[in-house]
Design an enzyme around this catalytic site. Sequence first.
Site, PDB file in Angstrom:
ATOM      1  N   CYS A 161     -34.977 -52.985 -60.472  1.00 12.44           N
ATOM      2  CA  CYS A 161     -34.834 -51.860 -61.404  1.00 12.44           C
ATOM      3  C   CYS A 161     -35.054 -52.417 -62.809  1.00 12.44           C
ATOM      4  O   CYS A 161     -35.527 -53.550 -62.956  1.00 12.44           O
ATOM      5  CB  CYS A 161     -33.487 -51.157 -61.251  1.00 12.44           C
ATOM      6  SG  CYS A 161     -32.059 -52.206 -61.592  1.00 12.44           S
ATOM      7  N   ASN A 170     -31.308 -54.577 -63.776  1.00 14.20           N
ATOM      8  CA  ASN A 170     -30.649 -55.332 -62.678  1.00 14.20           C
ATOM      9  C   ASN A 170     -29.126 -55.326 -62.812  1.00 14.20           C
ATOM     10  O   ASN A 170     -28.453 -56.277 -62.419  1.00 14.20           O
ATOM     11  CB  ASN A 170     -31.187 -56.769 -62.588  1.00 14.20           C
ATOM     12  CG  ASN A 170     -30.813 -57.497 -61.295  1.00 14.20           C
ATOM     13  OD1 ASN A 170     -30.644 -58.711 -61.291  1.00 14.20           O
ATOM     14  ND2 ASN A 170     -30.666 -56.804 -60.198  1.00 14.20           N
ATOM     15  N   CYS A 179     -27.488 -51.892 -62.506  1.00  9.54           N
ATOM     16  CA  CYS A 179     -27.031 -50.636 -61.887  1.00  9.54           C
ATOM     17  C   CYS A 179     -27.698 -50.417 -60.533  1.00  9.54           C
ATOM     18  O   CYS A 179     -27.115 -50.699 -59.479  1.00  9.54           O
ATOM     19  CB  CYS A 179     -27.292 -49.437 -62.799  1.00  9.54           C
ATOM     20  SG  CYS A 179     -26.378 -49.507 -64.363  1.00  9.54           S
ATOM     21  N   ARG A 180     -28.933 -49.926 -60.532  1.00  7.45           N
ATOM     22  CA  ARG A 180     -29.546 -49.477 -59.277  1.00  7.45           C
ATOM     23  C   ARG A 180     -29.877 -50.594 -58.303  1.00  7.45           C
ATOM     24  O   ARG A 180     -29.561 -50.490 -57.108  1.00  7.45           O
ATOM     25  CB  ARG A 180     -30.824 -48.676 -59.603  1.00  7.45           C
ATOM     26  CG  ARG A 180     -30.539 -47.376 -60.313  1.00  7.45           C
ATOM     27  CD  ARG A 180     -31.804 -46.786 -60.904  1.00  7.45           C
ATOM     28  NE  ARG A 180     -32.310 -47.589 -62.010  1.00  7.45           N
ATOM     29  CZ  ARG A 180     -33.473 -47.410 -62.618  1.00  7.45           C
ATOM     30  NH1 ARG A 180     -34.271 -46.437 -62.205  1.00  7.45           N
ATOM     31  NH2 ARG A 180     -33.831 -48.174 -63.628  1.00  7.45           N
ATOM     32  N   SER A 181     -30.541 -51.653 -58.770  1.00  8.51           N
ATOM     33  CA  SER A 181     -30.999 -52.662 -57.792  1.00  8.51           C
ATOM     34  C   SER A 181     -29.865 -53.507 -57.201  1.00  8.51           C
ATOM     35  O   SER A 181     -29.922 -53.799 -55.992  1.00  8.51           O
ATOM     36  CB  SER A 181     -32.138 -53.522 -58.341  1.00  8.51           C
ATOM     37  OG  SER A 181     -31.752 -54.270 -59.460  1.00  8.51           O
ATOM     38  N   ASP A 196     -32.450 -43.639 -63.389  1.00  6.68           N
ATOM     39  CA  ASP A 196     -31.640 -44.591 -64.153  1.00  6.68           C
ATOM     40  C   ASP A 196     -30.321 -43.922 -64.562  1.00  6.68           C
ATOM     41  O   ASP A 196     -30.333 -42.915 -65.275  1.00  6.68           O
ATOM     42  CB  ASP A 196     -32.450 -44.971 -65.403  1.00  6.68           C
ATOM     43  CG  ASP A 196     -31.798 -46.062 -66.206  1.00  6.68           C
ATOM     44  OD1 ASP A 196     -30.614 -46.358 -65.970  1.00  6.68           O
ATOM     45  OD2 ASP A 196     -32.489 -46.615 -67.088  1.00  6.68           O
TER      46      ASP A 196
HETATM   47  P1  4NP Z   1     -30.683 -50.279 -64.134  1.00  9.30           P
HETATM   48  O1  4NP Z   1     -30.056 -49.517 -65.418  1.00  9.30           O
HETATM   49  O2  4NP Z   1     -32.155 -50.438 -64.400  1.00  9.30           O
HETATM   50  O3  4NP Z   1     -30.397 -49.378 -62.974  1.00  9.30           O
HETATM   51  O4  4NP Z   1     -29.945 -51.617 -64.059  1.00  9.30           O
HETATM   52  C1  4NP Z   1     -30.254 -49.993 -66.708  1.00  9.30           C
HETATM   53  C2  4NP Z   1     -29.420 -50.963 -67.222  1.00  9.30           C
HETATM   54  C3  4NP Z   1     -29.592 -51.421 -68.508  1.00  9.30           C
HETATM   55  C4  4NP Z   1     -30.615 -50.919 -69.284  1.00  9.30           C
HETATM   56  C5  4NP Z   1     -31.461 -49.952 -68.769  1.00  9.30           C
HETATM   57  C6  4NP Z   1     -31.278 -49.494 -67.487  1.00  9.30           C
HETATM   58  N1  4NP Z   1     -30.782 -51.371 -70.618  1.00  9.30           N
HETATM   59  O5  4NP Z   1     -31.663 -50.853 -71.327  1.00  9.30           O
HETATM   60  O6  4NP Z   1     -30.051 -52.277 -71.054  1.00  9.30           O
END
Ligand code: 4NP
Length: 166
Positions: free
Chosen positions: A13, A16, A18-20, A131
Amino acid sequence: MTESGKYSILFICLGNICRSPAAQAVMQAMVDERGLTDRFDIDSAGIGGWHVGDLPDKRMRVHARPRGYELTHRARRVSPADFEDFDLIVGMDAGNIDDLRYMAATPEQQDKVVMMGDYIRRYPHYDHVPDPYYEGSEGFELVLDLLEDSCDNLLNQIIEQNNISK
Ligand code: 4NP
């Protein structure tokens, strides 16, 4: 399939956190439940490096725990070596897929990249895993609902196509 006879899956994702890492934990639980722990290597990584070394986002961990998932992964950034090392690289949304296909060094590596949304069945209105970072609680529950559905379908396909058994 690697020399060790294990099938390796890398979930990707953006951050790294939340989702992945949630996808990694959901898939690991499903593999363990089916008695296939030693037939799989499952990991996750991010497109961006903002959170390298961090545990998953507290909100993701809090929502995952009642469903039986302990998220202990430490964030890392996807690397060129991952395209060699893993059998399958699974992105959560179209942006991830674009970035991963761009990073792939060969057509064979490009072919390893698949979209998690293609394995969602029970939630036909979703073609990707959104997201949740700027969302409320519902966003995190939705991620887990979509991942429990898509991981099950993806795992069935991998087992069937690769003749994986205990
Ligand atoms: P993820 O969510 O891609 O599911 O881990 C996010 C976590 C952090 C950020 C964006 C999306 N960020 O911009 O810091």
